[in-house]
Scaffold this active site. Structure first.
Site, PDB file in Angstrom:
ATOM      1  N   SER A 145       0.850  -1.186   0.000  1.00  0.00           N
ATOM      2  CA  SER A 145       0.000   0.000   0.000  1.00  0.00           C
ATOM      3  C   SER A 145       0.886   1.235   0.000  1.00  0.00           C
ATOM      4  CB  SER A 145      -0.882   0.006   1.262  1.00  0.00           C
ATOM      5  OG  SER A 145      -1.488   1.267   1.461  1.00  0.00           O
ATOM      6  N   TYR A 158      -1.724  -0.561  10.312  1.00  0.00           N
ATOM      7  CA  TYR A 158      -1.891  -1.089   8.959  1.00  0.00           C
ATOM      8  C   TYR A 158      -0.733  -0.617   8.083  1.00  0.00           C
ATOM      9  CZ  TYR A 158      -3.829  -1.619   4.235  1.00  0.00           C
ATOM     10  OH  TYR A 158      -4.012  -1.943   2.922  1.00  0.00           O
ATOM     11  N   LYS A 162       2.313  -2.810   6.193  1.00  0.00           N
ATOM     12  CA  LYS A 162       2.570  -2.728   4.762  1.00  0.00           C
ATOM     13  C   LYS A 162       4.007  -2.274   4.476  1.00  0.00           C
ATOM     14  CE  LYS A 162      -1.379  -4.134   3.125  1.00  0.00           C
ATOM     15  NZ  LYS A 162      -1.463  -5.394   2.350  1.00  0.00           N
TER      16      LYS A 162
END
Length: 252
Positions: A145, A158, A162
């Site tokens: 991401s 998160y 990533k």
């Protein structure tokens, strides 16, 4: 050489029941690959695999909760039982059960994010390695991401997961070159999927994001599917350890 042909290759794709994962499966199948789509719900997978077969493609659905390590071994063994080989692995499944300040993330949420977004790709790569080594066009694609490049507001852990996935991609790429296995990462920006709906359905967040983009629109799952097709194909035979952004220019 047919640069973008995946004929006679087998691709295993996690998180493939919708959005980016299913788009990748469609692109691969159209290029000639036999695709194994995986997510947690077998009836949904059966329906989607049938949709692909109705288009003349070869597809099978195998349910797996990637956060449960014992299920990963079953996923790989069932893929081999069905097709006898694995040439391409796409680690797309991801989770983010929390949105807000990073310090409000609970340890349970932290563990869930890391298990699904980092530990599962690591274990699947290890499990697939003996099969990838036998392929003439072995490719692993990890879906990271833009948050892995620069942390996104409200998506702290998160984003951390990533970023770690990007680092792991590079570490595997350095070591697996000896085995002729290419390992690359894609970093999507804001893509119109159910997973990111909390972002693009919020007009304030959406307008803030669009103001930062040279290409002033949300991306589509198909645009990530096409990027994945390049990385999986013989056309990318000299590409490994790459981190390709598909983000409308957000990270420029």
């Amino acid at each position: 050489m047919q640069a973008f042909s995946l004929k006679n290759q087998v691709a295993l794709i996690t998180g493939a029941s919708k959005g980016i994962g299913f788009s990748i499966a469609e692109f691969f199948a159209e290029a000639g690959a036999k695709v194994v789509i995986s997510s947690r719900d077998q009836p949904t997978l059966d329906q989607l695999a049938q949709e692909l077969r109705d288009k003349g493609y070869e597809a099978t659905g195998i349910a797996c909760h990637v956060g449960k390590m014992d299920q990963l071994a079953h996923l790989v063994s069932e893929t081999i039982a069905q097709y006898g080989q694995i040439d391409i692995l796409v680690n797309n499944a991801a989770t983010n059960p929390t949105f807000g300040p990073i310090h409000d993330t609970t340890l349970d949420a932290f563990d869930k994010i890391m298990n699904v977004n980092l530990k599962a790709p690591f274990e699947l790569m290890r499990l697939c390695m003996p099969h990838l080594q036998k392929s003439t066009n072995a490719s692993v694609i990890n879906i990271s991401s833009v948050g892995g490049i620069s942390p996104e507001p409200g998506l702290g852990i998160y984003s951390v997961s990533k970023a770690a996935l990007i680092s792991m991609t590079k570490a595997f790429a350095k070591e697996w070159g000896d085995f002729n296995i290419r390992v690359n990462a894609i970093c999507p920006g804001l893509i119109k999927t159910k997973f990111s709906e909390a972002l693009w359905s919020n007009d304030k967040i959406l307008q803030h994001t669009l103001r930062q983009l040279p290409i002033k629109r949300i991306g589509t799952p198909e645009e990530i599917g096409a990027t994945a097709l390049y990385l999986a194909s013989p056309g990318a035979s000299y590409t490994t350890g790459a981190v390709i952004t598909a983000d409308g220019g957000l990270t420029i």
